[in-house]
Structures are given as structure tokens and as C-alpha cells.
Scaffold this motif. Structure first.
Motif, PDB file in Angstrom:
ATOM      1  N   LYS A 103      -8.096  11.594  12.392  1.00  0.00           N
ATOM      2  CA  LYS A 103      -9.449  11.361  11.951  1.00  0.00           C
ATOM      3  C   LYS A 103      -9.791   9.889  12.542  1.00  0.00           C
ATOM      4  O   LYS A 103      -9.154   9.090  12.126  1.00  0.00           O
ATOM      5  N   ARG A 104     -11.091   9.798  13.055  1.00  0.00           N
ATOM      6  CA  ARG A 104     -11.320   8.563  13.642  1.00  0.00           C
ATOM      7  C   ARG A 104     -12.003   7.693  12.498  1.00  0.00           C
ATOM      8  O   ARG A 104     -12.887   8.133  11.867  1.00  0.00           O
ATOM      9  N   SER A 105     -11.688   6.388  12.658  1.00  0.00           N
ATOM     10  CA  SER A 105     -12.194   5.575  11.736  1.00  0.00           C
ATOM     11  C   SER A 105     -13.999   5.188  11.913  1.00  0.00           C
ATOM     12  O   SER A 105     -14.542   4.854  10.950  1.00  0.00           O
ATOM     13  N   GLY A 106     -14.093   5.233  13.199  1.00  0.00           N
ATOM     14  CA  GLY A 106     -15.275   4.597  13.810  1.00  0.00           C
ATOM     15  C   GLY A 106     -15.488   3.374  14.000  1.00  0.00           C
ATOM     16  O   GLY A 106     -16.533   2.836  14.659  1.00  0.00           O
ATOM     17  N   ALA A 163      -5.885   3.740  18.721  1.00  0.00           N
ATOM     18  CA  ALA A 163      -4.401   3.802  18.785  1.00  0.00           C
ATOM     19  C   ALA A 163      -3.906   3.352  17.178  1.00  0.00           C
ATOM     20  O   ALA A 163      -3.042   4.118  16.656  1.00  0.00           O
ATOM     21  N   SER A 164      -4.747   2.487  16.682  1.00  0.00           N
ATOM     22  CA  SER A 164      -4.336   2.154  15.190  1.00  0.00           C
ATOM     23  C   SER A 164      -4.503   3.306  14.309  1.00  0.00           C
ATOM     24  O   SER A 164      -3.658   3.736  13.408  1.00  0.00           O
ATOM     25  N   THR A 201      -1.490  11.797  23.376  1.00  0.00           N
ATOM     26  CA  THR A 201      -2.502  12.067  22.368  1.00  0.00           C
ATOM     27  C   THR A 201      -3.587  11.175  23.004  1.00  0.00           C
ATOM     28  O   THR A 201      -4.745  11.875  22.795  1.00  0.00           O
ATOM     29  N   LEU A 202      -3.547   9.995  23.613  1.00  0.00           N
ATOM     30  CA  LEU A 202      -4.582   9.469  24.251  1.00  0.00           C
ATOM     31  C   LEU A 202      -4.875   9.754  25.593  1.00  0.00           C
ATOM     32  O   LEU A 202      -5.716   9.010  26.459  1.00  0.00           O
ATOM     33  N   GLU A 228       2.468  -0.675  25.707  1.00  0.00           N
ATOM     34  CA  GLU A 228       1.350  -1.802  25.698  1.00  0.00           C
ATOM     35  C   GLU A 228       0.541  -1.947  24.270  1.00  0.00           C
ATOM     36  O   GLU A 228       0.408  -2.770  23.383  1.00  0.00           O
ATOM     37  N   LEU A 229      -0.108  -0.554  24.067  1.00  0.00           N
ATOM     38  CA  LEU A 229      -0.832  -0.489  22.911  1.00  0.00           C
ATOM     39  C   LEU A 229       0.174  -0.637  21.662  1.00  0.00           C
ATOM     40  O   LEU A 229      -0.390  -1.395  20.568  1.00  0.00           O
ATOM     41  N   LEU A 230       1.344  -0.025  21.813  1.00  0.00           N
ATOM     42  CA  LEU A 230       2.079  -0.100  20.639  1.00  0.00           C
ATOM     43  C   LEU A 230       2.683  -1.402  20.176  1.00  0.00           C
ATOM     44  O   LEU A 230       2.736  -1.924  19.007  1.00  0.00           O
TER      45      LEU A 230
END
Length: 269
Positions: A72-75, A166-167, A185-186, A195-197
Motif C-alpha cells: 500500500k503506497r502512502s502517497g 522503499a520505506s 519489488t521495485l 543503497e536504498l536499504l
């Protein structure tokens, strides 16, 4: 995807047969993992892009694809993606204005040279030439500088948008998230996922964890806070978090994430 009577997967656009596990039609090139675009609202796929990373197949706006429908995206990424798109559009406008002004300046120089050959050089001719060409030259330099400045706003906004998505993925992960899992996933490379992690860990979103199977990953840190009292407050909070993530991503480095992945080693955490 649509399903044929035999159960074979077919393209949602041209109905061509798809290979098992294929995410793009070999005939028309349509992305089969389509979702609504945050810019144009159209249900369309995305294509890889050298600068925007992924862009909408309909409007060309930057997007962050998520292959897991359970996320679910937070937006919070929406204002950041819109900022990146606005910066790219403004850069195109200023670049076009600079090129047009440069072409006009070149024509004025040519015309002035012809007048010097036809007419004798005089103070009035030189004064007219300088008064005519100088403003055009100054505007051309200013427009090209504005284009460069707006172009530098694209990467930080995209970095922050990717950190935000990613969060969302990390917070909703049921098991410790690995770089390979986030990459899948991305739809990015494992080096970018690492790097994102690392950014999420520094931003106190995840922490290093070891699964019962002995695999290293990242588990989300739970945050408990008061729920917004209204939709307007929720939207304001989302924009504030997006601005915070943008500032954080911009403060880490000025280069895109794809160029900042060489020094992350999860085994050393």
C-alpha cells in the motif's frame, strides 16, 4: 493480463500470447504490470528511462513501479514525483528558449557582419549592433543557466521519491527485507536496492536483522503516532514527510542513486 480460453496469458493491449512470467508484451511492448499513473491518471505501464529511471508510457512523467500488489503506497512520493516532472518540463522550456535566443544572436551577428561589408563602419552602426545583440546574448546565457539549474532539481526529488516508496515496502514487509527482495519489488538492480536499504537504516526506518534461516535482512522499526484528525491534516502531514525525505536524500549526496552504490556492504553491519 487477460486470459485466453486455454488459460494462456495474453497481453492486456493487443491480446498477443505472453511467455510465462513475462512483464512486457513481445509484440506491442506494453507493460503488463500497469497501474494508475499519479500524473495523468491513466492505467498504463512504465518504461525504463536514462534520467527519470522509469516513466509513464502515456504521459512520460516519472514513476516508481512496485511489482507487489500487496504494498500500500502512502502517497508521500507523489509531490516529489510531481516536483521532478515540473523541473524536467521547466528545463525543457528554458533550454528551448536559450537555443532560440542563441540562434537569434547568431543571425544578428551575421546580419551585422553583412552591414559592415556593405556600409562603412561607423559609431552609429556599432552602437546599434551592440544595443541589438547584447540583450539577446544576455538572455540566451540566462535561459541556459536556468535550464541547468532546473535540471539539477530532478535527481534529488527522484531520490527522495524512491526512498519514500522503499520505506512503504520495508514497513509492510512480513519478513526481514533483503536487497534482492527489494530489487525485485521495485524493478531495480541489487546495488541500487542496497543503497536504498542503507538510506532507510540511516533514516531510522529499518534495522539490520537475521532471519531464523541465518539470512541477513532489514526489519522495519515500528512508529506509533497520533492519527491525523482530518483528511487535510493527513495530506499536510504527507507533504511534510515528503519534504523531510527529499531533504534527507539531497543531503546524502548530489548524485543519483544508481551512481552511489559502490560502498554499501550489508555483511559489515
Amino acid at each position: 493480463m487477460s486470459q485466453a480460453s486455454s488459460g494462456a496469458a495474453r497481453c492486456r493491449v493487443c491480446a498477443a500470447a505472453l511467455a510465462p512470467g513475462s512483464d512486457r508484451c513481445p509484440q506491442c511492448g506494453a507493460d503488463q504490470g500497469a497501474e494508475a499513473c499519479p500524473h495523468c491518471g491513466g492505467v498504463a505501464g512504465v518504461s525504463a528511462h536514462a534520467e527519470l529511471r522509469f516513466r509513464c508510457d502515456v504521459c512520460g512523467g516519472p514513476r516508481v513501479p512496485v511489482t507487489d500488489a500487496r504494498v500500500k503506497r502512502s502517497g508521500r512520493e507523489l509531490p516529489l514525483l510531481q516536483k521532478a516532472r515540473a523541473a524536467a518540463s521547466a528545463r525543457s522550456v528554458w533550454r528551448a528558449a536559450g537555443i532560440a535566443a542563441s540562434a537569434l544572436f547568431g543571425f544578428e551577428v551575421f546580419l551585422f557582419a553583412v552591414l559592415l561589408l556593405v556600409l562603412s563602419a561607423s559609431f552609429g552602426l556599432f552602437a546599434a549592433g551592440i544595443l541589438t545583440m547584447a540583450p539577446v546574448a544576455v538572455f540566451a546565457l540566462w535561459a541556459l543557466r536556468r535550464a541547468r539549474s532546473r535540471g539539477q532539481d530532478i535527481a534529488p526529488a527522484l531520490d527522495a521519491a524512491w526512498v519514500s516508496v522503499a520505506s512503504d515496502v520495508a514497513r509492510q514487509s512480513e519478513r526481514p527485507l533483503t536487497s534482492s527482495g527489494l530489487a525485485s519489488t521495485l524493478r531495480i538492480g541489487e546495488s541500487q536496492a542496497e543503497e536504498l536499504l542503507a538510506l532507510l537504516e540511516v533514516n531510522d526506518v529499518v534495522r539490520g536483522a537475521v532471519s531464523p534461516a541465518g539470512e541477513f535482512g532489514y526489519a522495519p522499526k515500528l512508529r506509533v503516532g497520533a492519527a491525523p484528525a482530518s483528511e487535510a491534516e493527513a495530506e499536510a502531514a504527507a507533504h511534510a514527510l515528503a519534504a523531510e525525505e527529499e531533504a534527507f536524500a539531497a543531503g546524502r549526496a548530489a548524485e543519483p542513486l544508481a551512481q552511489r552504490t559502490a560502498h554499501v556492504d550489508p555483511t559489515k553491519r
